[in-house]
Write an enzyme that holds these catalytic residues in place. Sequence first.
Site, short mmCIF file in Angstrom:
data_model
loop_
_atom_site.label_atom_id
_atom_site.label_comp_id
_atom_site.label_asym_id
_atom_site.label_seq_id
_atom_site.Cartn_x
_atom_site.Cartn_y
_atom_site.Cartn_z
N ALA A 67 -9.77 165.33 28.89
CA ALA A 67 -9.07 166.32 29.71
C ALA A 67 -10.26 167.45 29.71
O ALA A 67 -11.10 167.40 28.98
CB ALA A 67 -7.79 166.71 29.16
N GLY A 110 -7.65 162.02 27.48
CA GLY A 110 -7.03 161.66 28.58
C GLY A 110 -7.63 160.38 29.32
O GLY A 110 -7.02 159.74 29.93
N GLU A 113 -6.15 157.50 27.78
CA GLU A 113 -4.66 157.60 28.38
C GLU A 113 -4.68 157.11 29.90
O GLU A 113 -3.81 156.26 30.10
CB GLU A 113 -4.16 158.77 28.46
CG GLU A 113 -3.66 159.38 26.89
CD GLU A 113 -3.22 160.83 26.69
OE1 GLU A 113 -2.48 160.91 25.77
OE2 GLU A 113 -3.90 161.48 27.27
N GLU A 133 -7.56 164.41 20.24
CA GLU A 133 -6.76 165.45 20.30
C GLU A 133 -6.59 166.22 19.20
O GLU A 133 -6.76 167.57 19.01
CB GLU A 133 -5.68 165.51 21.37
CG GLU A 133 -6.03 165.09 22.64
CD GLU A 133 -5.89 163.49 22.79
OE1 GLU A 133 -5.56 163.05 23.94
OE2 GLU A 133 -6.09 162.65 21.81
#
Length: 259
Positions: A67, A110, A113, A133
């Site tokens: 992200a 991300g 994911e 993370e």
Amino acid sequence: MSFEFIKVNPQLEKHIALIELHRPKELNALNRQLMLEVRDALRVLDEDESVRVIILTGGEKVFAAGADIKQMANATAIDMVNIDQFSTWDQIKKTKKPIIASVSGFALGGGCELAMTCDMIIASDTAKFGQPEIKIGTMPGAGGTQRLTRAVGKALAMELVLTGRFLSAEEALNVGLVNKIVPAELLIFETLRFAADIAKQSPVAVKLAKESVLNAFNSSLDEGLIFERKNFYLTFASEDQKEGMAAFVEKRAPDFKGK
């Protein structure tokens, strides 16, 4: 379609569309604008009758390194709720056509994911997957703890989420996270070959079969069997089923129309 952070080729090959993440300086970090663009592109391609399979890639060097932390670093919990950070991801789940993630280089946080939200993953030999993370004081929030656990099992998912270590492409293949590994220079070519095997099938049957497989994650075995059976019966309302079975009997290749 005109976008800033993605490139879209709605007809890369017959019945195959391509979405390429394009923030090279940021290693394709997933900011909100990029995800909005992915959402909008998926909506358009899902409604395009000429498209049967969608490929999502980050290019030859990196899929997505995570992200965009700069967008979130100073956010409060209420900011995150108001932004509804992951609402744009819901379109990926809603897309009826198969989505193949074509992954080279980092697919982290991300990025991992996003790849797991797709239906299948083709990885280059340079691919690395992970949910790091924890190393910046937070945890996965776009399905990392859920999809990773379902893909690789509790023990390994717990290790990856709590330590932040990466999986190599070979490890990812061995634990069932990816479908196959190919040399980096052949990634898009091999992904296209993989997609073409799906694109030549009945679009009606493919959509119903995808829906049934995904339903297996959200239902008991008995419920899933009932759902599958109803979708199986539904295929017999299609012209493709008649064509497919006639072609089999007549020993010829079927000509599926998606009807």
